[in-house]
Design an enzyme around this catalytic site. Structure first.
Site, PDB file in Angstrom:
ATOM      1  N   GLU A 103       7.820  15.840  16.128  1.00  0.00           N
ATOM      2  CA  GLU A 103       8.443  15.689  14.824  1.00  0.00           C
ATOM      3  C   GLU A 103       7.807  16.664  13.826  1.00  0.00           C
ATOM      4  OE1 GLU A 103       7.523  12.270  12.348  1.00  0.00           O
ATOM      5  OE2 GLU A 103       9.628  12.103  11.842  1.00  0.00           O
ATOM      6  N   GLU A 110       7.941   1.360  11.862  1.00  0.00           N
ATOM      7  CA  GLU A 110       9.087   2.284  11.737  1.00  0.00           C
ATOM      8  C   GLU A 110       8.477   3.677  11.723  1.00  0.00           C
ATOM      9  OE1 GLU A 110      12.334   1.669  11.372  1.00  0.00           O
ATOM     10  OE2 GLU A 110      12.334  -0.495  11.061  1.00  0.00           O
ATOM     11  N   LYS A 117       0.883  -1.183   0.000  1.00  0.00           N
ATOM     12  CA  LYS A 117       0.000   0.000   0.000  1.00  0.00           C
ATOM     13  C   LYS A 117       0.921   1.235   0.000  1.00  0.00           C
ATOM     14  CE  LYS A 117      -2.746   3.336   1.352  1.00  0.00           C
ATOM     15  NZ  LYS A 117      -1.842   4.393   0.854  1.00  0.00           N
ATOM     16  N   CYS A 147      13.223  10.425   7.991  1.00  0.00           N
ATOM     17  CA  CYS A 147      12.858   9.993   9.350  1.00  0.00           C
ATOM     18  C   CYS A 147      14.005  10.172  10.322  1.00  0.00           C
ATOM     19  CB  CYS A 147      12.398   8.538   9.325  1.00  0.00           C
ATOM     20  SG  CYS A 147      13.625   7.435   8.645  1.00  0.00           S
TER      21      CYS A 147
END
Ligand code: NAD
Length: 494
Positions: A398, A264, A188, A299
């Site tokens: 973040e 993750e 996906k 990331c």
């Protein structure tokens, strides 16, 4: 890199993309499509299928059938290896086409995209192809009248959900080990960056992967992603993306078949610079690259700069100089250092973080604004904010954009304490010439990857996995294989 070749590829019309189910490109079951907006100029690049839950169910059924009849899982390891090696070759042979397609979709600067996307994806697929016939079961230390064997079996159907920042690289981190071990996969991709990964999936079929072993469904996360998460027929979810989605996947697993969920997630990684760093000029340049490449949409980006107070002002000046020397703009120009922000929504969120940082007492040293509006695309100047406190939003949340928050520290203990003061633990770095201190930082900072006197660049031989709310389980290296196998014991009375 050849600019003229890139310019030819960028002028090409992009065809509409459908799902990839049972080896065929097909439209959504209700015919619906989604516009793909290019962040380079805000125009519509093409469309993808806007998948429905029943499209996802069809893809899962196809993957399940492929797994159960063993058309891939039961092939000899050497045969699986051959197909995956061929796939890696095809990705490499089409590298520039894939990279340009990906950049038009997600905005990463072409230099980085070429290396990190097809380059890294091909290397990853090849790594697991080479490994797959070197993975053995075990024989346990049993009494002499018993044979205790431990088999490593594929888990079955793996659902892989991928974000927009490096779709091919991160896709390969899941696909490589999952397919190598004989699983079937339902992919996906992200709704805002699916094209290059969809094309890469097609190349797997060209390489000889049997139909149904790899299916890919595009569409909204809340629709097709949810259907994948809630499926009773998916054995493992392998996810990279935000914490909010990660939480949902855990709920989906609990509400359905308790499938394994590997996450993750995001980070707020500290880049810690001591006055005794071996080369402060180099440290400043790497600090700027470590947050600003791919416009901070990385990331492991070093988004918190922790600087020993005695060098704070000089070091911030050096990082600012390095940041201001980075060219922001057209990601398909080979001289660009910082490309586009992936979407309008993400750009708006980034600018909101700057406003909030100022409200909380932060000082914007450079950047802080949208630029190049005349292009119609989404660009932001690299931004540095000083006087960021331990509890400030910029130190805790973040951003996933080109914004660096700076906080001074006095002692090694304070540096470690600041580094560990978020819910995340994905990456980090310390710059010091003191060997003992370097090792104390590796041990002291709670994180998945700790760099010393560098930032980023860890290759496929080492794991990447988070601790805390940065996730669980690792991508990359031989350790990633554990996620895609079940251990089965055979206890045999002799
Ligand atoms: P996101 O969570 O919004 O989306 C990721 C994927 O999840 C997309 O494919 C999306 O369609 C899907 N999704 C969204 N809602 C869903 C739902 N309800 N059910 C199932 N699937 C759903 O993340 P993003 O904005 O695409 O990516 C940015 C995030 O990814 C950042 O937090 C970044 O740190 C993280 N990231 C982590 C790593 C790592 O290795 N740890 C690497 C890259 C990015």
């Amino acid at each position: 890199m050849d600019q003229s070749k890139i310019d030819v590829l960028r002028a090409k019309e992009v065809p509409a993309f459908g799902h990839l189910i049972d080896g065929k490109q097909i439209p959504a079951s209700d015919g619906a499509t989604m516009d793909v907006i290019s962040p380079l100029d805000g125009t519509v690049l093409t469309t993808t299928a806007a998948g429905t839950a029943s499209d996802m169910e069809a893809a899962i059924a196809s993957a399940r059938a492929a797994f159960e009849d063993g058309r891939w899982a039961k092939q000899p390891p050497a045969a699986r290896k051959k197909v995956l090696m061929k796939w890696a070759d095809l990705i490499e042979a089409n590298a520039m086409e894939l990279a340009v397609l990906g950049v038009r979709d997600n905005g990463t600067e072409i230099g980085m995209a070429l290396k990190a996307e097809p380059g890294s994806a091909a290397a990853t697929i090849r790594y697991y192809a080479e490994a797959l016939d070197k993975i053995y079961g075990e024989i346990a230390a049993t009494p002499s009248d018993i044979l205790g064997m431990i088999h490593k079996e594929p888990v079955g159907v793996v659902g892989a959900i991928i974000p927009w920042n490096f779709p091919m690289m991160i896709g390969a981190w899941k696909l490589g080990p999952a397919l190598a071990m004989g699983n079937s996969v339902v992919l996906k991709p992200s709704e805002t960056a699916s094209l290059s990964l969809m094309r890469m999936a097609e190349l797997a079929l060209e390489a000889g992967l049997p139909a149904g072993v790899l299916n890919a469904v595009t569409g909204e996360g809340r629709v097709v992603g949810e259907a994948l998460g809630l499926s009773m027929d998916v054995d493992v979810l392998a996810f990279t993306g935000s914490g909010a989605t990660g939480r949902r996947l855990m709920e989906y697993a609990a509400r359905s078949n308790m499938k394994r969920v590997y996450l993750e997630l995001g980070g707020k990684s500290p880049n810690i610079v001591f006055a005794d760093a071996p080369n402060l000029d180099e440290a400043a340049k790497v600090a700027a690259a470590g947050i600003f490449r791919n416009a901070g949409q990385v990331c492991v980006a070093g988004s918190r700069l922790l600087v020993e107070a005695s060098i704070h002002d000089d070091f911030v000046a050096a990082v600012t100089k390095a940041a201001e020397a980075m060219r922001v703009g057209d990601p398909l120009n080979i001289n660009t250092h910082i490309g586009a922000i992936n979407s309008k929504v993400q750009l708006k969120a980034n600018l909101g973080f700057v406003d909030q940082a100022v409200e909380e007492g932060g000082n914007v040293v450079t950047g802080g604004t949208q630029i190049l509006q005349d292009t119609g695309g989404y660009y932001m100047a690299p931004t540095i904010v000083t006087e960021v406190t331990r509890v400030a939003t910029l130190a805790q949340k973040e951003v996933f954009g080109p914004i660096l928050g700076v906080t001074p520290f006095e002692t090694e203990e304070e540096a470690i304490s600041l580094a560990n003061s978020t819910v995340y633990g994905l990456a980090g770095a310390a710059w010091t010439a003191n060997l003992g201190r370097a090792h104390r930082m590796v041990r002291g900072v709670r994180t998945g990857v700790m760099h010393i006197n560098t930032y980023g660049g860890a290759d496929g031989t080492v794991p990447l996995g988070g601790v805390g709310q940065s996730g669980n389980g690792s991508d990359k290296s031989l350790h990633a294989i554990d996620k895609y196998v079940n251990l089965k014991t055979a206890w045999i009375k002799l």
